[in-house]
Design an enzyme around this catalytic site. Structure first.
Site, PDB file in Angstrom:
ATOM      1  N   PRO A  82       0.831  -1.199   0.000  1.00  0.00           N
ATOM      2  CA  PRO A  82       0.000   0.000   0.000  1.00  0.00           C
ATOM      3  C   PRO A  82       0.865   1.248   0.000  1.00  0.00           C
ATOM      4  O   PRO A  82       1.915   1.283   0.646  1.00  0.00           O
ATOM      5  CB  PRO A  82      -0.801  -0.098   1.292  1.00  0.00           C
ATOM      6  CG  PRO A  82      -0.346  -1.309   1.998  1.00  0.00           C
ATOM      7  CD  PRO A  82       0.633  -2.036   1.170  1.00  0.00           C
ATOM      8  N   CYS A  83       0.423   2.263  -0.714  1.00  0.00           N
ATOM      9  CA  CYS A  83       1.293   3.421  -0.908  1.00  0.00           C
ATOM     10  C   CYS A  83       1.069   4.501   0.122  1.00  0.00           C
ATOM     11  O   CYS A  83       1.850   5.431   0.224  1.00  0.00           O
ATOM     12  CB  CYS A  83       1.083   3.986  -2.302  1.00  0.00           C
ATOM     13  SG  CYS A  83      -0.627   4.312  -2.674  1.00  0.00           S
TER      14      CYS A  83
END
Ligand SMILES: C[S@@+](CC[C@H](N)C(=O)[O-])C[C@H]1O[C@@H](n2cnc3c(N)ncnc32)[C@H](O)[C@@H]1O
Length: 364
Positions: A82-83
């Site tokens: 996840p960024c």
């Protein structure tokens, strides 16, 4: 020739996996903890396992992955953590627990010793903490025996035939002891003059002007571009093309946003009665779209006065039409917006497959 086996960590709905499958890999498994995304993954990547595991607890997760491998070796690990932890719009705290999700990838690579790995992230990650996070990731994998290549500048999806200006950065590592040299990222396949515009991507889909549409409807027109032909190749019906009900006022305001324009182009007095979203933009029919995000309410169709449907966004992400999204509409939009465009993943996967043949233990 046997195919290289892949596991996909933080697989989401499977954009990366789909691209690697298109590039000729054998996708063993996708791992995520989101039920709806896993349902979509299992529904579309039918020969792969959709494994629910919390990668934050990497030791347990690796054990579970191992148990589900059925004796297969892992040749390539692909991962799109996840960024948010790295994203410029999200938290930038280096201790953000989400940053630690990289640890899961490090542990998986240490454990499975794949010939190669690929990690995807948002462009902002490269310059975060003056590039320290990026350096740390490179050094960690170099110390583990991999030659690590990073995109000098983020790859632009439009350069690889995706009708979208999405930019993403990638790390690719190849095992030094197997004689692999540093990887070189694929060259663009299109020049800006040839980029695929949104009309070429979605003009064949029903307008939904008079109705909201329904699941699983036939195509009403022939494919109108090579891109549409490609997307429709394995599909005879349209899924996930359900409209959004806007009020007449919202529709009227949207109608004032010109093609390729945004809220700043609204005539004076329009949209002043309430706060309209500054991110509102109408696609340009002849240009790629802006980045598809996990919401779906900031962009409008280039022609119709509504937000795009899940299928339209999936087209702009280069998901083929036979790839069906499951879950609520919100979950579907999240799955689409989170994904690596399959055509971009395919381009990298194909280049990695060439590189894989160049190792010393070229037993495949
Ligand atoms: C950017 S998305 C990945 C998209 C995917 N690579 C694709 O191409 O479709 C990140 C994914 O990480 C998953 N995730 C976040 N934290 C996780 C955790 N602790 N364990 C497992 N998955 C997690 C989310 O559910 C989400 O699907």
């Amino acid at each position: 020739m046997t195919k290289n086996n892949v596991i996909d960590l933080f697989s989401g709905a499977g954009g990366l996996s789909q691209g690697f499958k298109q590039a000729g890999y054998n996708i063993l498994m996708g791992v995520d903890f989101d039920d709806a995304a896993l349902r979509t993954y299992g529904h579309n990547l039918k020969d792969s396992i959709a494994l629910k595991a919390d990668l934050f607890d990497e030791e347990t997760a690796i054990k579970e992955i191992e148990e589900n491998l059925n004796g297969n070796t892992v040749d390539v690990v692909i991962a799109g953590p996840p960024c948010q932890g790295f994203s410029l719009t999200g938290s930038r705290d280096i201790n953000d627990s989400r940053n630690k999700l990289y640890v899961a990838v490090v542990h998986a690579v240490k454990h499975f010793q794949p010939k190669a790995f690929l990690i995807e992230n948002v462009p902002g990650m490269a310059t975060l903490y003056k590039g320290k996070v990026k350096e740390q990731i490179i050094n960690t994998f170099e110390d583990m025996g991999y030659n690590v290549s990073v995109t000098d500048k983020p790859l632009l999806a439009a350069d690889y035939g995706v009708p979208q200006m999405r930019k993403r950065m990638f790390f690719v590592g190849f095992r030094k002891d197997l004689g692999y040299d540093y990887f070189t990222f694929p060259e663009p396949t299109l020049t800006p003059e040839d980029y695929i515009g949104t009309a070429d991507a979605i003009s064949d889909l029903p307008s939904l002007v008079d109705d909201m549409g329904e699941e699983n409807i036939p195509y009403f027109t022939a494919a109108q571009s090579d891109y549409q032909k490609l997307m429709r190749k394995n599909s005879s019906t349209i899924h996930n093309h359900i409209g959004t009900k806007h009020t007449d006022e919202v529709k009227w305001v949207i109608s004032q946003v010109p093609e390729g324009g945004n809220h700043k182009d609204l005539p004076e007095g329009v949209g002043t009665s309430r706060k309209f979203n500054e991110a509102w933009t109408r696609y340009h029919s002849q240009k790629p779209s802006k980045t598809i995000d996990t919401g779906h309410r900031n962009h409008f169709h280039y022609k119709w006065n509504r937000v795009p449907t899940v299928r339209e966004n999936a087209r702009l992400q280069s998901f083929p039409d036979d790839f069906e999204f499951l879950g609520t509409k919100t979950q579907q939009n999240k799955q689409v917006g989170n994904a690596v465009p399959p055509l971009l993943a395919q381009a990298i996967g194909e280049k990695m497959a060439e590189h894989l043949k160049e190792g010393k233990v070229n037993d495949k």
